[in-house]
Design a protein around this motif. Structure first.
Motif, PDB file in Angstrom:
ATOM      1  N   ILE A  50       0.849  -1.187   0.000  1.00  0.00           N
ATOM      2  CA  ILE A  50       0.000   0.000   0.000  1.00  0.00           C
ATOM      3  C   ILE A  50       0.887   1.240   0.000  1.00  0.00           C
ATOM      4  N   THR A  51       0.505   2.222  -0.806  1.00  0.00           N
ATOM      5  CA  THR A  51       1.178   3.521  -0.835  1.00  0.00           C
ATOM      6  C   THR A  51       0.175   4.595  -0.435  1.00  0.00           C
ATOM      7  N   TYR A  52       0.582   5.495   0.470  1.00  0.00           N
ATOM      8  CA  TYR A  52      -0.276   6.607   0.864  1.00  0.00           C
ATOM      9  C   TYR A  52       0.500   7.912   0.740  1.00  0.00           C
ATOM     10  N   VAL A  53      -0.163   9.029   0.951  1.00  0.00           N
ATOM     11  CA  VAL A  53       0.460  10.344   0.759  1.00  0.00           C
ATOM     12  C   VAL A  53       0.512  11.111   2.076  1.00  0.00           C
ATOM     13  N   GLN A  54       1.675  11.652   2.377  1.00  0.00           N
ATOM     14  CA  GLN A  54       1.854  12.543   3.521  1.00  0.00           C
ATOM     15  C   GLN A  54       1.929  13.989   3.048  1.00  0.00           C
ATOM     16  N   CYS A  55       1.776  14.911   3.986  1.00  0.00           N
ATOM     17  CA  CYS A  55       1.837  16.336   3.656  1.00  0.00           C
ATOM     18  C   CYS A  55       3.266  16.842   3.478  1.00  0.00           C
ATOM     19  N   GLY A  56       4.250  16.040   3.889  1.00  0.00           N
ATOM     20  CA  GLY A  56       5.629  16.459   3.733  1.00  0.00           C
ATOM     21  C   GLY A  56       6.056  17.510   4.722  1.00  0.00           C
ATOM     22  N   ASP A  57       5.442  17.506   5.918  1.00  0.00           N
ATOM     23  CA  ASP A  57       5.760  18.489   6.960  1.00  0.00           C
ATOM     24  C   ASP A  57       6.410  17.763   8.136  1.00  0.00           C
ATOM     25  N   VAL A  58       7.640  18.132   8.473  1.00  0.00           N
ATOM     26  CA  VAL A  58       8.406  17.431   9.503  1.00  0.00           C
ATOM     27  C   VAL A  58       7.739  17.546  10.869  1.00  0.00           C
ATOM     28  N   GLU A  59       7.249  18.727  11.209  1.00  0.00           N
ATOM     29  CA  GLU A  59       6.630  18.924  12.510  1.00  0.00           C
ATOM     30  C   GLU A  59       5.333  18.115  12.631  1.00  0.00           C
ATOM     31  N   LEU A  60       4.563  18.065  11.560  1.00  0.00           N
ATOM     32  CA  LEU A  60       3.344  17.252  11.562  1.00  0.00           C
ATOM     33  C   LEU A  60       3.694  15.777  11.777  1.00  0.00           C
ATOM     34  N   ASP A  61       4.731  15.297  11.083  1.00  0.00           N
ATOM     35  CA  ASP A  61       5.160  13.905  11.258  1.00  0.00           C
ATOM     36  C   ASP A  61       5.514  13.631  12.712  1.00  0.00           C
ATOM     37  N   ARG A  62       6.224  14.557  13.331  1.00  0.00           N
ATOM     38  CA  ARG A  62       6.647  14.362  14.723  1.00  0.00           C
ATOM     39  C   ARG A  62       5.454  14.283  15.660  1.00  0.00           C
ATOM     40  N   LYS A  63       4.476  15.165  15.457  1.00  0.00           N
ATOM     41  CA  LYS A  63       3.310  15.182  16.339  1.00  0.00           C
ATOM     42  C   LYS A  63       2.492  13.911  16.196  1.00  0.00           C
ATOM     43  N   ILE A  64       2.352  13.414  14.961  1.00  0.00           N
ATOM     44  CA  ILE A  64       1.626  12.174  14.757  1.00  0.00           C
ATOM     45  C   ILE A  64       2.359  11.007  15.429  1.00  0.00           C
ATOM     46  N   ASP A  65       3.680  10.938  15.260  1.00  0.00           N
ATOM     47  CA  ASP A  65       4.443   9.853  15.877  1.00  0.00           C
ATOM     48  C   ASP A  65       4.359   9.914  17.400  1.00  0.00           C
ATOM     49  N   ASP A  66       4.343  11.118  17.973  1.00  0.00           N
ATOM     50  CA  ASP A  66       4.207  11.252  19.426  1.00  0.00           C
ATOM     51  C   ASP A  66       2.882  10.668  19.900  1.00  0.00           C
ATOM     52  N   LYS A  67       1.807  10.945  19.158  1.00  0.00           N
ATOM     53  CA  LYS A  67       0.501  10.412  19.525  1.00  0.00           C
ATOM     54  C   LYS A  67       0.450   8.892  19.374  1.00  0.00           C
ATOM     55  N   ILE A  68       1.100   8.386  18.335  1.00  0.00           N
ATOM     56  CA  ILE A  68       1.141   6.937  18.144  1.00  0.00           C
ATOM     57  C   ILE A  68       1.912   6.280  19.282  1.00  0.00           C
ATOM     58  N   ASP A  69       2.994   6.906  19.728  1.00  0.00           N
ATOM     59  CA  ASP A  69       3.742   6.394  20.881  1.00  0.00           C
ATOM     60  C   ASP A  69       2.836   6.304  22.109  1.00  0.00           C
ATOM     61  N   GLN A  70       2.023   7.335  22.328  1.00  0.00           N
ATOM     62  CA  GLN A  70       1.098   7.327  23.454  1.00  0.00           C
ATOM     63  C   GLN A  70       0.076   6.205  23.310  1.00  0.00           C
ATOM     64  N   PHE A  71      -0.402   6.000  22.088  1.00  0.00           N
ATOM     65  CA  PHE A  71      -1.367   4.938  21.832  1.00  0.00           C
ATOM     66  C   PHE A  71      -0.752   3.571  22.135  1.00  0.00           C
ATOM     67  N   ILE A  72       0.460   3.335  21.640  1.00  0.00           N
ATOM     68  CA  ILE A  72       1.127   2.049  21.870  1.00  0.00           C
ATOM     69  C   ILE A  72       1.364   1.825  23.357  1.00  0.00           C
ATOM     70  N   ASP A  73       1.750   2.878  24.062  1.00  0.00           N
ATOM     71  CA  ASP A  73       1.955   2.770  25.506  1.00  0.00           C
ATOM     72  C   ASP A  73       0.654   2.369  26.196  1.00  0.00           C
ATOM     73  N   ARG A  74      -0.450   2.926  25.757  1.00  0.00           N
ATOM     74  CA  ARG A  74      -1.746   2.591  26.348  1.00  0.00           C
ATOM     75  C   ARG A  74      -2.114   1.134  26.062  1.00  0.00           C
ATOM     76  N   VAL A  75      -1.844   0.680  24.843  1.00  0.00           N
ATOM     77  CA  VAL A  75      -2.125  -0.712  24.490  1.00  0.00           C
ATOM     78  C   VAL A  75      -1.347  -1.659  25.390  1.00  0.00           C
ATOM     79  N   GLU A  76      -0.087  -1.335  25.648  1.00  0.00           N
ATOM     80  CA  GLU A  76       0.747  -2.198  26.484  1.00  0.00           C
ATOM     81  C   GLU A  76       0.266  -2.218  27.932  1.00  0.00           C
ATOM     82  N   LYS A  77      -0.268  -1.094  28.390  1.00  0.00           N
ATOM     83  CA  LYS A  77      -0.757  -1.019  29.779  1.00  0.00           C
ATOM     84  C   LYS A  77      -2.155  -1.605  29.923  1.00  0.00           C
ATOM     85  N   HIS A  78      -2.921  -1.634  28.833  1.00  0.00           N
ATOM     86  CA  HIS A  78      -4.297  -2.132  28.875  1.00  0.00           C
ATOM     87  C   HIS A  78      -4.507  -3.148  27.756  1.00  0.00           C
TER      88      HIS A  78
END
Length: 218
Positions: A50-78
């Motif tokens: 699968i190929t998808y399209v990003q906006c090409g914004d470094v700060e946006l990428d960082r914020k999304i990855d931070d939220k995904i990290d929080q999600f993964i942490d929650r999955v591991e705890k619950h």
């Protein structure tokens, strides 16, 4: 204000697939709600064809990855719970100032619910626990089962991407005028919950009435 809600198809994933799946979905939504200040970037998934399209914004990428990290942490705890991410877009309105504060009101106009059911592999196939093994030695049957499961998830992920495209093409009247703001997207927020959070729906409703400082993609 008219607010539209999109409940995306639930996906059955394993722990090591979470990051790629969420990146693909979140970036796809944000690209389709971009304000034009983007540099489109094609991204090929490593786990799926699968190929998808990003906006090409470094700060946006960082914020999304931070939220995904929080999600993964929650999955591991619950573990053993269905988990959900809500991506909400809103307008910012200044409310009348009081003696003590000048508040900002968030008027939500679109919410996307991403639903994941994560298998019991808390540390993925790199974890130390015996529960984290993704591949066990059961011969060709196990390999066939995993191949079929991966193909089913890839097909479901494609369905989700088409669901996003259909929604943004069909639902346009509720989208507000482009704000006079810097950044690649409308104001947004991302919230995380699991099936054990009985108050999650009420929290989202209350958020419609709350005031506060907006989070921006910039």
């Amino acid at each position: 204000m008219n607010s539209e809600v999109c409940q995306l198809k639930e996906l059955e994933v394993e722990h090591f697939e979470i990051r790629e799946v969420l990146r693909c979905i979140l970036h796809t939504i944000l690209f389709h709600r971009a304000l034009g200040l983007v540099r489109p970037k094609d991204v090929d998934l490593e786990l799926f064809e699968i190929t998808y399209v990003q906006c090409g914004d470094v700060e946006l990428d960082r914020k999304i990855d931070d939220k995904i990290d929080q999600f993964i942490d929650r999955v591991e705890k619950h573990p053993n719970k269905k988990n959900q991410i809500c991506l909400s877009f809103y307008e910012v309105k200044n409310k009348q100032a009081t003696w003590f504060t000048n508040k900002v009101e968030r008027l939500y106009w679109e919410q996307w619910y991403i639903n994941l059911n994560v298998a019991q592999h808390p540390k993925g196939h790199f974890g130390k626990s015996h529960h984290s093994k993704v591949v066990v030695d059961r011969g060709d049957t196990a390999a066939d089962e995993r191949s079929a499961r991966r193909a089913a998830l890839e097909a479901s992920l494609r369905d989700v991407l088409f669901q996003i495209i259909r929604f943004v093409n069909e639902k346009k009247d509720h989208v507000p005028p482009i704000p006079n703001l810097e950044g690649v997207s409308f104001p947004y927020e991302i919230t995380i919950s699991s099936s054990s959070d009985s108050a999650f729906g009420m929290d989202m409703f209350k958020r419609m009435l709350q005031t506060g400082h907006p989070t921006m993609l910039s």
